[in-house]
Structures are given as structure tokens and as C-alpha cells.
Design an enzyme around this catalytic site. Sequence first.
Site, mmCIF file in Angstrom:
data_model
loop_
_atom_site.group_PDB
_atom_site.id
_atom_site.type_symbol
_atom_site.label_atom_id
_atom_site.label_comp_id
_atom_site.label_asym_id
_atom_site.label_seq_id
_atom_site.Cartn_x
_atom_site.Cartn_y
_atom_site.Cartn_z
ATOM 1 N N LYS A 9 0.850 -1.197 0.000
ATOM 2 C CA LYS A 9 0.000 0.000 0.000
ATOM 3 C C LYS A 9 0.876 1.234 0.000
ATOM 4 O O LYS A 9 2.072 1.198 0.307
ATOM 5 C CB LYS A 9 -0.927 0.014 1.216
ATOM 6 C CG LYS A 9 -0.223 0.005 2.586
ATOM 7 C CD LYS A 9 0.288 1.349 3.067
ATOM 8 C CE LYS A 9 0.987 1.266 4.416
ATOM 9 N NZ LYS A 9 1.721 2.516 4.782
ATOM 10 N N PRO A 91 9.957 -4.308 -0.157
ATOM 11 C CA PRO A 91 11.034 -4.041 0.803
ATOM 12 C C PRO A 91 10.492 -3.879 2.222
ATOM 13 O O PRO A 91 9.379 -3.390 2.427
ATOM 14 C CB PRO A 91 11.647 -2.724 0.306
ATOM 15 C CG PRO A 91 11.166 -2.559 -1.100
ATOM 16 C CD PRO A 91 9.842 -3.240 -1.178
ATOM 17 N N LEU A 96 5.423 0.573 3.078
ATOM 18 C CA LEU A 96 4.514 -0.041 2.105
ATOM 19 C C LEU A 96 3.631 -1.121 2.738
ATOM 20 O O LEU A 96 2.827 -1.747 2.043
ATOM 21 C CB LEU A 96 5.312 -0.649 0.941
ATOM 22 C CG LEU A 96 6.196 0.332 0.164
ATOM 23 C CD1 LEU A 96 7.001 -0.401 -0.902
ATOM 24 C CD2 LEU A 96 5.354 1.439 -0.470
ATOM 25 N N SER A 100 2.455 -6.119 7.375
ATOM 26 C CA SER A 100 1.030 -6.119 7.718
ATOM 27 C C SER A 100 0.213 -6.854 6.656
ATOM 28 O O SER A 100 -0.729 -7.594 6.974
ATOM 29 C CB SER A 100 0.521 -4.682 7.862
ATOM 30 O OG SER A 100 1.141 -4.031 8.936
ATOM 31 N N ASP A 133 -1.926 -1.404 10.360
ATOM 32 C CA ASP A 133 -2.301 -1.447 8.944
ATOM 33 C C ASP A 133 -3.051 -2.716 8.556
ATOM 34 O O ASP A 133 -3.640 -2.788 7.474
ATOM 35 C CB ASP A 133 -1.048 -1.351 8.049
ATOM 36 C CG ASP A 133 -0.369 -0.004 8.144
ATOM 37 O OD1 ASP A 133 -1.004 0.953 8.629
ATOM 38 O OD2 ASP A 133 0.803 0.089 7.737
#
Length: 287
Positions: A9, A91, A96, A100, A133
Amino acid sequence: MWIANSYGKINLGLHVLEKLPTGYHRIETGFCFIEWNDRFEVTESKEYRLSVSEQSIPVDERNLITKAYRAFEQYVGLKKHYSFSVTKNIPAGAGLGGGSSNAALTFRFLNKLENAGLSNDELIDLSRSLGADIPFFIKGTPGIGTGLGQDIEPADIQPDAWIVCIWPGFESSTPQAYQNCIPNPEPDFSIRGVLLEEELDQWQYLLVNDLEPPVIARHQLIGNIKDQMIEFGSSYAAMSGSGSTVFGIFEQDFVAINAYESFHKLGFSANLTRPGFKPDYGIYLKD
């Protein structure tokens, strides 16, 4: 063998509104998906096993996949055990949500393979102590995150434009980012209002990530990449979450591809996401 992808994300803006007595922070942010993903292969086994392609990533109780597995095992129970093999492409420590996302997919895998029949809300309840997240990744729809980031209001905010993500090659500490950020309970513009009411070409003036200044103060390269993204012609560029990834949103494909290829030639890990991207949330049986 069962297979599935675990998608990353980016955060479209992030307001740090208040530091809570618990030490956590009340925030407002937009969540949307990118095509950067990890690959899961899951098989039945005599005991739980986890192997990860990136050797620097621990596979013991520190890994969110293991934590999710243990939480499901403790609170729901398992009739069988499973072996997880994960090819890591997202990564770590990059803002990002890779860990999660992996945890969310682990919950979804076990819910399916065990025929547990838990709803998304029940899976989210299992996840709340593991990471802020994870509820977004369980729901699987873009939206506005509030509270600790765990309360997700679904919203049609996936950009209808190209997203270029650049990882500078190092991790950024989330605790340090928040520690060096002064909360602002009354920002000039709400992220929800900007994302739902303003055109993309206005985001550069209205949409901010409060964690950006303290992180860029420690990691100047992040600021340099953001500036370069703007020079390449992005309509909007920002750091994702607490960093370290920088993304740019481009309205024209050839401009986005040029930026992607230029960063790639410089040796940066890069990803290109198509306009209106929707992640494939299927879990598939592979012969």
C-alpha cells in the site's frame, strides 16, 4: 499447494493529530493499493514452518506471519498445520505495509483452509494487537484510516493514474518518525476532504504527510527522490507512511514509464502501478 499474492500500500497523505497516553498516535490517512507484492505458497505439514526468500528477515516469533498464525491458532484453533513459503518482493521498513499485508493474508489463508468461516470484522479483531495497517489489508478496499489507522472507511480513492514507487535502499524507523513529529489536532485540510473532493492536480497544495519533514531531516535522499519525482512530471509526490519509499502519481503513461525506468537505471528498487489498480485477493489451488 495453495498460492496467493500479498500486495503493498501507499499512504495518500498522513495527519498526526494527537499523541495518546498509550504512546500511540491518532492519525488520519488515505490507504490505496500498489502492484508491488509478495508471493505466498502454502501446503499442509506436520508442524508450522515459515521460509522467506529474503534471508535477513526473521522467521521466528518476530515475524508478523508467525504472529498471525499463532493468534489464529490460539483464539480459533487449527485442525491441521501448514508450511508457508514466501517470496519477498516488497522491501521491509519501506512504508509499504509489507509485513502487515503478509499477516492479513496469513489470517485469510487459515480462515479459508480451516473452513473457519470468520467474517472480515472477526479477523480484524484477531489482528488488532499485531499492527495498525492489518485491518486495511483484511478489508481489501481503499479507504480513509482514522484512530490508530485501524478504523477504515471504504472510499473510492484509488488513483485513476499511474503510481511510481521508489525505495531508496534503506529502512526508516516508524517510532523515530513519530517521536520527531509534533501532532497537529487541527490541520488546515482534512485528508478525507482532499481525497474525495479535490482533483489530483490540487493534491500537491493540500495533501501532506506530517511524518515527511522529520524523516527527510534524517534521510536527505528521500527528499532528493521526491524532488526528482516532481521534476520527472508527477502530479503529486510524497513519502509513504513513515518512509522510506517515495511515490509519484502520473497522469500520462509515457511520463510515468520514463520516471520508473530512470530510477531503475540508477539502481533503485522501483514499482509501477496501473491506473485504477485492484488487487487480486484470490487464494488459488495449484496442481
